[in-house]
Design a protein around this motif. Structure first.
Motif, PDB file in Angstrom:
ATOM      1  N   LEU A  26       4.181  -5.812   8.922  1.00 25.43           N
ATOM      2  CA  LEU A  26       2.791  -6.221   9.103  1.00 25.43           C
ATOM      3  C   LEU A  26       2.698  -7.498   9.924  1.00 25.43           C
ATOM      4  N   PRO A  27       1.649  -7.603  10.764  1.00 17.99           N
ATOM      5  CA  PRO A  27       1.413  -8.887  11.437  1.00 17.99           C
ATOM      6  C   PRO A  27       1.128  -9.966  10.390  1.00 17.99           C
ATOM      7  N   ASP A  28       1.347 -11.226  10.753  1.00 20.88           N
ATOM      8  CA  ASP A  28       1.299 -12.328   9.788  1.00 20.88           C
ATOM      9  C   ASP A  28       0.054 -12.339   8.906  1.00 20.88           C
ATOM     10  N   GLY A  29      -1.141 -12.215   9.478  1.00 19.24           N
ATOM     11  CA  GLY A  29      -2.372 -12.263   8.688  1.00 19.24           C
ATOM     12  C   GLY A  29      -2.458 -11.136   7.684  1.00 19.24           C
ATOM     13  N   LEU A  30      -2.076  -9.935   8.084  1.00 18.95           N
ATOM     14  CA  LEU A  30      -2.089  -8.795   7.156  1.00 18.95           C
ATOM     15  C   LEU A  30      -0.999  -8.925   6.110  1.00 18.95           C
ATOM     16  N   LYS A  31       0.126  -9.528   6.490  1.00 18.76           N
ATOM     17  CA  LYS A  31       1.210  -9.739   5.523  1.00 18.76           C
ATOM     18  C   LYS A  31       0.724 -10.662   4.404  1.00 18.76           C
TER      19      LYS A  31
END
Length: 143
Positions: A132-137
């Protein structure tokens, strides 16, 4: 056309989504959940999406994961994972999910992610978080 009945396990799952995001209606929660899960699947390889589907222990909850449009389901098996950032993901939820005005796309995503995490094995949760990209992670890991 009447709405499809909700099984008891599916209802419990969707009630978690409702409570965690303040979505007022179980059918809205189901619609938003389906869009969030479709968007999440689009970020995954076909193998990971298939492993995730098989990780669900409840058949009705697994159906929320599975795309019910046969053309979209077939095409998603042929294409590579999409490369989208967190903002694009959230915009998609806002546009396609029918998120009520008093509910933010972020809270809807966090609610769905946390309910899904409870259904999956720790190994699968870790595997999903890894791509996942950082924000979604960050949203995925929130409880």
């Amino acid at each position: 056309m009447p709405a499809r009945k909700v099984s008891p396990n599916e209802q419990a799952f969707l009630e978690k989504v409702m409570q965690r995001s303040s979505i007022p209606d179980i059918y809205d929660a189901r619609d938003i959940t389906i869009v969030v899960l479709r968007s999440l699947r689009d970020l995954m390889s076909t193998d990971l999406a298939d492993r995730t589907e098989s990780d669900f222990t409840d058949e009705k909850i697994a159906l929320l994961w599975k795309d019910d449009n046969p053309i979209v389901a077939a095409l998603s098996k042929l294409r590579p994972p999409l490369k989208i950032d967190t903002e694009t993901f959230l915009r998609r939820i806002r546009q396609e999910g029918g998120v009520p005005k008093n509910v933010s796309p972020e809270s809807a995503v966090i609610a769905v992610f946390s309910a899904v995490r409870e259904e999956l094995s720790p190994e699968r949760n870790k595997e999903i978080a890894s791509f996942l990209p950082d924000g979604l992670k960050v949203m995925w890991e929130q409880i």
